[in-house]
Design a protein around this motif. Structure first.
Motif, PDB file in Angstrom:
ATOM      1  N   GLY A  17       1.032  -1.098   0.029  1.00 35.64           N
ATOM      2  CA  GLY A  17      -0.053   0.201  -0.059  1.00 35.64           C
ATOM      3  C   GLY A  17       0.839   1.113   0.003  1.00 35.64           C
ATOM      4  O   GLY A  17       2.352   0.677   0.590  1.00 35.64           O
ATOM      5  N   CYS A  18       0.175   2.419  -0.350  1.00 38.20           N
ATOM      6  CA  CYS A  18       0.704   3.321  -0.171  1.00 38.20           C
ATOM      7  C   CYS A  18       0.067   4.897   0.382  1.00 38.20           C
ATOM      8  O   CYS A  18      -0.425   5.348  -0.265  1.00 38.20           O
ATOM      9  N   ALA A  19       0.787   5.296   1.754  1.00 38.82           N
ATOM     10  CA  ALA A  19      -0.397   6.370   1.791  1.00 38.82           C
ATOM     11  C   ALA A  19       0.524   7.595   1.179  1.00 38.82           C
ATOM     12  O   ALA A  19       1.682   7.470   0.676  1.00 38.82           O
ATOM     13  N   SER A  20      -0.528   8.531   1.231  1.00 33.19           N
ATOM     14  CA  SER A  20       0.300  10.312   0.078  1.00 33.19           C
ATOM     15  C   SER A  20       0.008  11.146   1.806  1.00 33.19           C
ATOM     16  O   SER A  20      -1.351  11.254   2.054  1.00 33.19           O
ATOM     17  N   VAL A  21       0.829  12.012   1.107  1.00 34.13           N
ATOM     18  CA  VAL A  21       0.014  13.650   1.829  1.00 34.13           C
ATOM     19  C   VAL A  21       0.984  14.328   1.175  1.00 34.13           C
ATOM     20  O   VAL A  21       1.058  14.360  -0.004  1.00 34.13           O
ATOM     21  N   GLU A  22       0.080  15.401   1.494  1.00 29.50           N
ATOM     22  CA  GLU A  22       0.442  16.777  -0.182  1.00 29.50           C
ATOM     23  C   GLU A  22       1.420  17.245  -0.083  1.00 29.50           C
ATOM     24  O   GLU A  22       1.717  17.400   1.451  1.00 29.50           O
ATOM     25  N   MET A  23       1.857  17.591  -1.372  1.00 33.67           N
ATOM     26  CA  MET A  23       3.945  17.629  -0.917  1.00 33.67           C
ATOM     27  C   MET A  23       4.014  19.101  -1.434  1.00 33.67           C
ATOM     28  O   MET A  23       2.955  20.150  -2.032  1.00 33.67           O
ATOM     29  N   ALA A  24       5.138  19.499  -0.794  1.00 37.18           N
ATOM     30  CA  ALA A  24       5.697  20.584  -1.328  1.00 37.18           C
ATOM     31  C   ALA A  24       5.876  21.084  -2.666  1.00 37.18           C
ATOM     32  O   ALA A  24       6.020  20.165  -3.305  1.00 37.18           O
ATOM     33  N   SER A  25       6.003  22.901  -2.861  1.00 35.01           N
ATOM     34  CA  SER A  25       6.605  22.924  -4.987  1.00 35.01           C
ATOM     35  C   SER A  25       8.118  22.071  -5.150  1.00 35.01           C
ATOM     36  O   SER A  25       8.466  21.467  -4.397  1.00 35.01           O
ATOM     37  N   GLU A  70       2.359  15.688   8.354  1.00 33.73           N
ATOM     38  CA  GLU A  70       2.323  14.341   8.774  1.00 33.73           C
ATOM     39  C   GLU A  70       2.802  13.148   7.195  1.00 33.73           C
ATOM     40  O   GLU A  70       2.900  13.598   6.618  1.00 33.73           O
ATOM     41  N   SER A  71       3.734  12.654   8.145  1.00 32.89           N
ATOM     42  CA  SER A  71       4.651  11.897   7.022  1.00 32.89           C
ATOM     43  C   SER A  71       4.215  10.850   5.959  1.00 32.89           C
ATOM     44  O   SER A  71       3.604  10.405   6.480  1.00 32.89           O
ATOM     45  N   ALA A  72       4.469  10.182   5.219  1.00 33.51           N
ATOM     46  CA  ALA A  72       4.482   9.323   4.169  1.00 33.51           C
ATOM     47  C   ALA A  72       5.284   8.452   3.662  1.00 33.51           C
ATOM     48  O   ALA A  72       7.009   9.109   4.245  1.00 33.51           O
ATOM     49  N   PRO A  73       5.377   7.728   3.216  1.00 32.67           N
ATOM     50  CA  PRO A  73       6.816   7.485   2.434  1.00 32.67           C
ATOM     51  C   PRO A  73       7.361   8.195   1.932  1.00 32.67           C
ATOM     52  O   PRO A  73       6.811   8.639   1.077  1.00 32.67           O
ATOM     53  N   ASP A  74       9.040   7.986   2.033  1.00 27.98           N
ATOM     54  CA  ASP A  74       9.755   8.815   1.216  1.00 27.98           C
ATOM     55  C   ASP A  74       9.489  10.186   0.766  1.00 27.98           C
ATOM     56  O   ASP A  74       9.448  10.734  -0.368  1.00 27.98           O
ATOM     57  N   VAL A  75       9.126  10.558   1.972  1.00 26.04           N
ATOM     58  CA  VAL A  75       9.100  12.618   1.997  1.00 26.04           C
ATOM     59  C   VAL A  75      10.220  12.999   2.854  1.00 26.04           C
ATOM     60  O   VAL A  75      10.294  12.503   3.765  1.00 26.04           O
ATOM     61  N   PHE A  76      10.539  14.284   3.287  1.00 25.83           N
ATOM     62  CA  PHE A  76      10.669  14.886   4.582  1.00 25.83           C
ATOM     63  C   PHE A  76      10.601  15.683   4.676  1.00 25.83           C
ATOM     64  O   PHE A  76       9.760  16.725   3.457  1.00 25.83           O
ATOM     65  N   PHE A  77      10.753  16.634   6.416  1.00 27.34           N
ATOM     66  CA  PHE A  77      10.063  17.957   6.051  1.00 27.34           C
ATOM     67  C   PHE A  77      11.556  18.690   6.385  1.00 27.34           C
ATOM     68  O   PHE A  77      12.381  17.768   6.951  1.00 27.34           O
TER      69      PHE A  77
END
Length: 154
Positions: A17-25, A70-77
């Motif tokens: 599965g794969c969760a997603s979050v809103e991404m930055a530009s 809120e994190s999801a796979p393969d993202v950073f803040f």
């Protein structure tokens, strides 16, 4: 039989599965990946998630009680905090938040890896500080998520 089927399904969801979050530009993500020094008097903090397990899960991250995102796979803040102070970095877990308390020196960038671990009912999350060069290599492969949106109130 019904319990084992449920456990197998839950395990499969944790791994797939794969969760997603809103991404930055793309521009903001590329700028953050330049790893420039933070603003005067501040420390830069990269919190990232690159683990294979728990792709279907989203987990909140806070610094000093303020939502990073809120994190999801393969993202950073990326965020900045006041340098020369100890800060508390928390993440959601199965039963309670997992916390790191770290001293952040002004003028430096820090890398915190969030990882998902198997839990009893749902995957939990943990945090670990990563050496700068290793953190840069990991973050360079990821994309930046939009900050400031957590699912659970703090």
């Amino acid at each position: 039989m019904k319990v084992s089927s449920t456990l197998i399904l839950a395990g499969a969801l944790l791994i797939s599965g794969c969760a997603s979050v809103e991404m930055a530009s793309q521009a903001d993500s590329a700028k953050a990946k330049q790893f420039s020094p933070p603003s005067k008097g501040n420390a830069g903090v990269y919190v990232y998630r690159d683990s294979f397990i728990g792709k279907a899960l989203k987990k909140d991250v806070w610094i000093d009680g303020h939502c990073v995102g809120e994190s999801a796979p393969d993202v950073f803040f990326y965020t900045e905090v006041e340098g020369g102070k100890t800060h508390k970095v928390d993440t959601q877990s199965e039963f309670s938040p997992n916390t790191l308390e770290l001293m952040f020196e002004a003028g430096k960038n820090y890398f915190i890896r969030q990882f998902i671990k198997m839990g009893v009912f749902v995957g939990g999350a943990g945090l670990e500080q990563i050496p700068e060069e290793q953190g840069k290599q990991a973050v360079a492969k990821l994309e930046m998520a939009k900050p400031g949106k957590c699912s659970a109130p703090r």
